[in-house]
Design a protein around this motif. Structure first.
Motif, mmCIF file in Angstrom:
data_model
loop_
_atom_site.group_PDB
_atom_site.id
_atom_site.type_symbol
_atom_site.label_atom_id
_atom_site.label_comp_id
_atom_site.label_asym_id
_atom_site.label_seq_id
_atom_site.Cartn_x
_atom_site.Cartn_y
_atom_site.Cartn_z
ATOM 1 N N CYS A 30 1.018 5.640 -42.867
ATOM 2 C CA CYS A 30 0.872 6.754 -44.124
ATOM 3 C C CYS A 30 1.611 6.265 -45.452
ATOM 4 O O CYS A 30 1.300 6.182 -46.660
ATOM 5 C CB CYS A 30 1.174 8.114 -43.939
ATOM 6 S SG CYS A 30 -0.164 8.492 -42.640
ATOM 7 N N CYS A 31 2.745 5.637 -45.067
ATOM 8 C CA CYS A 31 3.805 5.460 -46.228
ATOM 9 C C CYS A 31 3.519 4.101 -47.117
ATOM 10 O O CYS A 31 3.328 3.919 -48.305
ATOM 11 C CB CYS A 31 5.310 4.907 -45.702
ATOM 12 S SG CYS A 31 6.201 6.649 -45.282
ATOM 13 N N SER A 33 0.214 3.075 -47.131
ATOM 14 C CA SER A 33 -1.185 3.716 -47.851
ATOM 15 C C SER A 33 -0.849 4.200 -49.013
ATOM 16 O O SER A 33 -1.478 3.817 -50.023
ATOM 17 C CB SER A 33 -1.909 4.523 -46.949
ATOM 18 O OG SER A 33 -2.343 4.042 -45.695
ATOM 19 N N ALA A 356 -3.468 7.823 -37.813
ATOM 20 C CA ALA A 356 -3.435 7.822 -39.475
ATOM 21 C C ALA A 356 -4.544 7.860 -39.965
ATOM 22 O O ALA A 356 -4.619 8.382 -41.148
ATOM 23 C CB ALA A 356 -2.236 6.637 -39.889
ATOM 24 N N LEU A 360 -5.514 9.870 -43.440
ATOM 25 C CA LEU A 360 -5.639 9.128 -44.909
ATOM 26 C C LEU A 360 -7.075 9.313 -45.446
ATOM 27 O O LEU A 360 -7.225 9.442 -46.634
ATOM 28 C CB LEU A 360 -5.399 7.715 -44.530
ATOM 29 C CG LEU A 360 -4.074 7.192 -44.435
ATOM 30 C CD1 LEU A 360 -3.617 5.941 -43.828
ATOM 31 C CD2 LEU A 360 -3.090 7.602 -45.397
ATOM 32 N N ALA A 364 -5.762 10.764 -48.629
ATOM 33 C CA ALA A 364 -5.441 9.581 -49.650
ATOM 34 C C ALA A 364 -6.636 9.207 -50.368
ATOM 35 O O ALA A 364 -6.373 8.558 -51.700
ATOM 36 C CB ALA A 364 -4.962 8.369 -48.735
#
Length: 406
Positions: A30-31, A33, A356, A360, A364
């Protein structure tokens, strides 16, 4: 087969450790992304900046005070049209006398203002919706070399005109005298033009921009048939690719265009160009600076991910060194023990990526292909991190370790 059993043992023996590995992997994905998504967003914003903040160019008088009513010669016009521009809007001016008492040889004025336009956007208060065209006609007449015109409602009412009427009257073009201020009228002879539409005067109450609208190709032909030079009276456009702004400015300087001089008094020549680019440049510079910073920290960011994976793997697998030592004391090669741990951690990282992906997709705003690419980058980084961790973990003497434990 033995490696598979050992991998299964590593993954399932300590479910808490495995769950922690999966959560950490999902968090790191996630970081990544977020970081890579920030770069992509900045790049997309830079690419689409021209649509959000267009860069326009406009020919003005030498003082910059006027944007219409001067003389742009055909050479300057041609150089503008050859440039990488779009949405070019230009006009040319003429006039005529409907009333016979004004048709003197020495013309001192005109009762009909005529504007040749490339499109209606050149005129304020005139749109296609408020033009009542005669059957069979539309705005395409502006592209043709035909004696057709559209007149204002107030002009038609003043002289009792209707669509379908043909006007025969003398036309003129105005030219500046040598002093650069006073005007003279140059005859274009008697011209017959057919009225194909009437446009409503501006509903806002502002003054009508002109009495008659004709096409630029027709007026240009009439002027040249009378052995006179043709001039445009206004021009504006937008740059097709504002990222090539400097190339455009260099080309225009080479074509003879200058910057406005507030102290200039010449209102005649249309050889001065104003480029409205300040907001675009300021925004582009900020975006480019942000991109530069993000790209500069990209390598350190991936290095940090690898370090974190190495640290997490080392801490999580440190408790398995006793089992490794026992295996080694029984003659099992270190590389096989390392492979089992490597693939066991890889399974945990793959599970973290699987966790994840739906997160996302929902938060995201990234496409599935982009997320899978990021997951692939993470797995590649995690492989490096796990290998480094295993190199550190396997640097022990099995007998010494077992002796200490005992």
């Amino acid at each position: 087969m033995v490696i598979l059993k050992e991998m299964n043992y590593i993954v399932l023996r300590s479910r808490g450790r495995t769950a922690l590995s999966v959560c950490i992997a999902a968090l790191l994905v996630c970081c990544m992304s977020f970081y890579l998504g920030s770069i992509q967003t900045a790049e997309s914003a830079e690419e689409n900046l021209a649509q959000v903040i267009p860069v326009t160019a406009q020919v003005v008088s030498r003082s910059g005070a006027r944007t219409v009513g001067f003389e742009i010669d055909e050479n300057h016009f041609a150089n503008l049209m050859k440039a990488d521009i779009k949405d070019a809007v230009y006009t040319a001016s003429a006039c005529a006398n409907f009333q016979e008492q004004y048709r003197a040889e020495d013309v001192q004025g005109a009762d009909t203002s005529v504007t040749a336009v490339s499109g209606l956007s050149a005129l304020v208060g005139v749109t296609e919706e408020n033009i009542a065209f005669e059957n069979g006609y539309d705005l395409s007449f502006l592209e043709r070399v035909e004696p057709l015109c559209v007149v204002s409602q107030s002009y038609a009412a003043q002289y009792g005109l209707n669509s379908g009427d043909t006007l025969s009257m003398p036309f003129y073009v105005t030219r500046y005298n040598d002093d650069g201020f006073s005007l003279r009228y140059e005859h274009l002879g008697m011209q017959g033009v057919k009225i194909i539409g009437v446009y409503a005067d501006s509903a806002s109450g502002s003054s009508v921009p002109c009495s008659m609208i004709v096409s630029v190709p027709w007026l240009q032909t009439v002027v040249k048939d009378n052995n006179l030079r043709f001039y445009y009276s206004s021009f504006r456009c937008a740059l097709r690719d504002p990222m090539k702004l400097n190339d455009f400015k260099d080309a225009m300087r080479g074509a003879g265009f200058a910057k406005p001089d507030p102290n200039a008094f010449d209102e005649r020549h249309g050889d001065t160009l104003v480029v409205d680019d300040q907001l675009f440049i300021e925004t582009a510079e900020k975006l480019e600076q942000n991109l530069k910073v993000l790209r500069w920290f990209l390598a350190p960011f991936f290095a940090l991910v690898i370090v974190l994976v190495t640290l997490v793997t080392f801490l999580l697998l440190r408790s398995t060194r006793r089992d490794m030592a026992i295996s080694l004391s029984l003659g099992r090669p270190k590389i096989l023990s390392g492979c089992a741990c490597f693939f066991g951690m890889l399974i945990a990282n793959v599970c973290g990526c699987a966790v994840a992906v739906p997160i996302l997709l929902c938060t995201a705003g990234l496409a599935l292909g982009q997320i899978l690419t990021i997951c692939g980058l993470y797995l590649a980084s995690s492989c490096v991190g796990v290998l480094l961790a295993l190199i550190l973990l396997l640097r022990f003497d099995a007998l010494e370790l077992l002796t200490k434990i005992d």
